[in-house]
Design a protein around this motif. Structure first.
Motif, PDB file in Angstrom:
ATOM      1  N   LYS A 163      56.669 -13.819  64.699  1.00 48.86           N
ATOM      2  CA  LYS A 163      56.167 -13.218  63.669  1.00 48.86           C
ATOM      3  C   LYS A 163      55.540 -14.379  62.550  1.00 48.86           C
ATOM      4  O   LYS A 163      54.356 -14.496  61.913  1.00 48.86           O
ATOM      5  CB  LYS A 163      56.892 -11.967  62.743  1.00 48.86           C
ATOM      6  CG  LYS A 163      56.397 -11.487  61.257  1.00 48.86           C
ATOM      7  CD  LYS A 163      57.613 -11.190  60.566  1.00 48.86           C
ATOM      8  CE  LYS A 163      56.776 -10.186  59.219  1.00 48.86           C
ATOM      9  NZ  LYS A 163      57.844  -9.263  58.728  1.00 48.86           N
ATOM     10  N   SER A 164      56.176 -15.003  62.589  1.00 45.54           N
ATOM     11  CA  SER A 164      55.848 -16.327  61.774  1.00 45.54           C
ATOM     12  C   SER A 164      54.612 -17.658  62.368  1.00 45.54           C
ATOM     13  O   SER A 164      53.884 -17.959  61.250  1.00 45.54           O
ATOM     14  CB  SER A 164      56.904 -17.502  61.831  1.00 45.54           C
ATOM     15  OG  SER A 164      56.917 -19.164  61.138  1.00 45.54           O
ATOM     16  N   ILE A 165      54.576 -17.474  63.918  1.00 49.94           N
ATOM     17  CA  ILE A 165      53.886 -18.198  64.758  1.00 49.94           C
ATOM     18  C   ILE A 165      52.741 -17.255  64.390  1.00 49.94           C
ATOM     19  O   ILE A 165      51.323 -18.014  64.286  1.00 49.94           O
ATOM     20  CB  ILE A 165      54.212 -18.469  65.941  1.00 49.94           C
ATOM     21  CG1 ILE A 165      55.500 -19.185  66.403  1.00 49.94           C
ATOM     22  CG2 ILE A 165      53.359 -19.103  66.906  1.00 49.94           C
ATOM     23  CD1 ILE A 165      56.206 -19.068  67.233  1.00 49.94           C
ATOM     24  N   TYR A 166      52.357 -15.842  64.697  1.00 49.11           N
ATOM     25  CA  TYR A 166      50.979 -15.565  64.380  1.00 49.11           C
ATOM     26  C   TYR A 166      50.900 -15.645  62.842  1.00 49.11           C
ATOM     27  O   TYR A 166      49.162 -15.750  62.924  1.00 49.11           O
ATOM     28  CB  TYR A 166      51.707 -14.202  64.695  1.00 49.11           C
ATOM     29  CG  TYR A 166      50.519 -13.116  64.231  1.00 49.11           C
ATOM     30  CD1 TYR A 166      49.146 -12.884  65.198  1.00 49.11           C
ATOM     31  CD2 TYR A 166      50.034 -12.149  63.147  1.00 49.11           C
ATOM     32  CE1 TYR A 166      48.455 -11.884  65.008  1.00 49.11           C
ATOM     33  CE2 TYR A 166      49.173 -11.196  62.295  1.00 49.11           C
ATOM     34  CZ  TYR A 166      48.000 -11.116  63.754  1.00 49.11           C
ATOM     35  OH  TYR A 166      47.211 -10.778  63.608  1.00 49.11           O
ATOM     36  N   SER A 167      51.585 -15.573  62.040  1.00 49.04           N
ATOM     37  CA  SER A 167      50.713 -15.693  60.463  1.00 49.04           C
ATOM     38  C   SER A 167      49.790 -16.940  60.491  1.00 49.04           C
ATOM     39  O   SER A 167      49.169 -17.198  60.148  1.00 49.04           O
ATOM     40  CB  SER A 167      51.866 -15.579  59.623  1.00 49.04           C
ATOM     41  OG  SER A 167      51.080 -15.648  58.013  1.00 49.04           O
ATOM     42  N   VAL A 168      50.984 -18.094  60.785  1.00 50.02           N
ATOM     43  CA  VAL A 168      50.281 -19.313  60.646  1.00 50.02           C
ATOM     44  C   VAL A 168      49.331 -19.584  62.005  1.00 50.02           C
ATOM     45  O   VAL A 168      48.106 -20.209  61.166  1.00 50.02           O
ATOM     46  CB  VAL A 168      51.457 -20.371  61.222  1.00 50.02           C
ATOM     47  CG1 VAL A 168      50.527 -21.822  61.059  1.00 50.02           C
ATOM     48  CG2 VAL A 168      52.442 -20.811  59.988  1.00 50.02           C
ATOM     49  N   LEU A 169      49.248 -19.376  62.860  1.00 51.11           N
ATOM     50  CA  LEU A 169      48.284 -19.189  63.369  1.00 51.11           C
ATOM     51  C   LEU A 169      46.989 -18.346  63.613  1.00 51.11           C
ATOM     52  O   LEU A 169      45.816 -18.877  63.458  1.00 51.11           O
ATOM     53  CB  LEU A 169      48.665 -18.718  65.147  1.00 51.11           C
ATOM     54  CG  LEU A 169      48.821 -18.801  66.251  1.00 51.11           C
ATOM     55  CD1 LEU A 169      49.435 -18.936  67.576  1.00 51.11           C
ATOM     56  CD2 LEU A 169      47.709 -20.899  66.580  1.00 51.11           C
TER      57      LEU A 169
END
Length: 659
Positions: free
Chosen positions: A531-537
């Motif tokens: 979820k964190s990676i998706y948001s930043v990406l």
């Protein structure tokens, strides 16, 4: 604290394959490189480096990341130390602010020990070159050995004053803690007294493959009978004798380039060889050769040439290490020097050309060497000759490769004038005994495992939703900025009221397609890291037209970088198995990106629908159980279930799944 400008300059300059190539022998594998894992004991390569993505993945241990992550994992560097190491490698000036006392205190024990060793190394070198006693005693000794100033600096040679606490007093005065002076073994603490371990010795710093000072070797210059001629640092959290090779830092590049490593016994053997011009040489530092030391060499080359002193006693004792090298699947050659000579004295008395010629002409295969060495002892004695043959076959039995074993049996047959059949029978007997011993160990392990198995709880089921979320992250990383033609499915209702999906073609960037689809269905990631990676990406892909994976990885925390490496290097796993060589062609995702994206999102939708149907079914059961009458009021919920089942059927048809 290191300035951001320095960090950016380092990331701009580094080439991952060059950084890792200093520690692991890499071979080209398509657009990538592969090599043996530096984190586990293996015979087949499972370590992959991607120059394009600037990331690495070790499939045997599961570790991965960028250049910084490799140095932190392999050399136990802190983040700032990894940056400084790379800055030094690429000649980048490091700009940093002064650390506060509080920041210094926060350094962990290992780091404090490294700092103490670095200080000690500087102290010993300064004593050697800048004090009267250092010059008169230490410098004179090294010059008598024939070492030049340049050579002394290259190996960081030094001198420890012949007083009880010269080093300890200076270290304490410079605010280094006695705790770490004792832990590194530099200072011996007895009740209220403390004194220098290496008092009155010339000093040889022992470095890791990256150049960190792990410990020291010290040679006494007096004739005290009670004192050991050579003294090493004791075992510590940073220094493990069995895992270190003297000279590996200075020799690593030459070993990989020459594809051969000369193995000697002493510090001065290594130094004298370097000074003469033969650089691919290391030493076991006077200790018995270990498997860990051999594996250290195997990262750089598969070929070892063992160099022995000319005396017979030394030869007989040292030849035992050959079997250990063979067990590791290495190729071994052996070279001994004339009687009375050792690598140090021979290199000192000969030019580079004479030395290299001697090594080329006198290095021989281990089987020939062993035969010539032991034949002298068994001459005209049938019993001793039989023992010699068995000794040679025992060495051959250590070799993992069956083809090499057969070739060596043939060679042994020819040299010893004995039939191959007899040798193969002997080889089979020896290996059968070894196999039986291994089976006994396996049975013991099985019993242990059975006990553990009974006590161990059941493993959790694989989370299917996490798998889909991981695929979405992979899609965004690999293809996020690419434009593709997609077939969107518009849900419509026919005259009979039945739902159907009507395809509609449109062109858009992959990340926009993913983002809009997930937004439309209000799908949120369940896995916290994904979820964190998706948001930043998504943020970066929206903001940066020239989005680059390597820049993205360098800007995120190590724990997230690890997950990204795991995702991105998954496809490189196929290159390790050489499927193409066996005419098995693995279909790559980028051959049908739009379909891969659409199928992944459809699968996630279908999974969530199935999950929703299960939740609603449980709700209906609960409603039925709580109602007193025979017709519980759950008509609306049942209708929702029917609608979801219809939608699931549509998606399954689109995915060509059998219901």
């Amino acid at each position: 604290m290191i300035h951001k400008a320095t960090i950016d300059a380092v990331f701009e300059a580094i080439r991952l394959e060059e950084v890792i190539g200093d520690f692991v022998q890499l071979k080209k594998a398509g657009s990538n490189f592969k090599g043996l894992s530096p984190f586990s004991d293996e015979k087949s390569p499972s370590f992959m480096v991607s120059p394009v993505k600037q990331i690495w993945k070790d499939f045997s241990s599961g570790k991965g990341g960028n250049a910084i992550a490799f140095l932190m994992e392999h050399e136990h560097f802190t983040y700032p130390e990894a940056i400084k190491y790379l800055a030094k490698k690429y000649n980048i000036e490091v700009e940093e602010t002064e650390q506060t006392d509080e920041q210094k205190e926060q350094a962990d024990d290992r780091e404090s020990m490294y700092l103490v060793n670095e200080f000690a190394n500087t102290f010993f070198q300064n004593t050697l070159h800048k004090t009267e006693k250092g010059k008169a005693i230490g410098l004179t000794y090294f010059k008598e050995r024939g070492f030049t100033t340049e050579t002394m600096q290259k190996f960081g040679l030094g001198y420890s004053p012949d007083t009880w606490d010269a080093f300890t007093s200076e270290a304490l005065r410079k605010a280094y803690k006695l705790e770490f002076l004792e832990k590194t073994g530099l200072t011996i603490v007895k009740e209220e007294k403390q004194f220098d371990r290496f008092k009155g010795r010339v000093m040889f710093p022992i470095q890791s493959m990256s150049g960190r000072i792990l410990g020291f070797g010290g040679r006494i210059l007096t004739n005290e009978k009670k004192a050991a001629k050579y003294l090493n640092s004791p075992e510590s959290d940073v220094y493990h004798k069995s895992k270190v090779l003297y000279g590996i830092y200075q020799a690593k590049q030459a070993i990989a380039k020459e594809d051969n490593c000369f193995l000697v016994e002493g510090y001065t053997d290594v130094i004298q060889f370097h000074q003469t011009g033969v650089v691919n040489v290391v030493s076991s530092s006077g200790t018995a050769l270990t498997s860990d030391q051999i594996r250290l060499i195997s990262r750089l080359t598969k070929n070892i040439t063992v160099l022995f002193d000319g005396d017979a006693a030394g030869l007989r004792a040292s030849v035992r290490g050959i079997d250990l090298i063979l067990e590791q699947g290495m190729n071994v050659r052996v070279c001994s020097f004339p009687e009375g000579e050792d690598p140090d004295s021979f290199a000192k008395q000969n030019t580079l050309e004479e030395l290299t010629t001697y090594l080329e002409e006198n290095a021989q295969d281990f089987i020939r060497f062993k035969a010539s060495l032991l034949q002298k002892e068994s001459e005209n004695d049938p019993i001793k000759k039989a023992e010699l043959v068995r000794d040679m076959v025992t060495s051959i039995a250590k070799i993992p490769d069956v083809i090499k074993r057969e070739i060596y049996v043939q060679e042994c047959s020819r040299i010893m004038d004995i039939s191959e059949d007899v040798l193969f029978d002997t080889l089979a007997q020896i290996r059968n005994v070894e196999i039986k011993d291994q089976r006994k160990e396996i049975r013991k392990d099985r019993k242990s495992l059975e006990v553990v198995k009974k006590e161990s709880p059941k493993l959790p089921k694989i989370n299917e939703q996490n798998g889909f979320e991981k695929k979405i992250i992979e899609i965004l990383l690999l293809y996020g900025n690419q434009e593709e033609e997609f077939e969107d499915l518009i849900m419509k209702e026919n005259e009979d009221g039945d739902l159907y999906l009507e395809p509609e073609l449109f062109t858009t960037k992959v990340f926009e397609k993913v983002y809009l689809d997930l937004q439309e269905d209000e799908i949120e990631f369940a896995h916290a890291t994904f979820k964190s990676i998706y948001s930043v990406l998504i943020d970066q892909l929206h903001q940066q037209e020239d989005f680059k994976i390597e820049n993205f990885i360098n800007q995120i925390p190590p724990e997230i970088a690890y997950e990204i490496t795991e995702i991105m290097m998954d496809e490189e796993r196929h290159a390790l198995h050489r499927w193409v060589d066996m005419e098995i062609h693995v279909k790559k995702k980028d051959q049908s990106i739009s379909q891969y994206v659409s199928d992944t999102i459809l699968n996630l939708r279908r999974f969530l629908i199935v999950k929703k149907i299960e939740e609603l079914s449980q709700e209906v059961k609960a409603q039925s159980a709580n109602q007193d009458n025979e017709n519980p009021n759950n008509t609306e919920t049942i209708q929702d279930i029917m609608d979801y089942i219809s939608l699931k059927k549509l998606l399954s048809e689109k995915l060509n799944r059998v219901i």
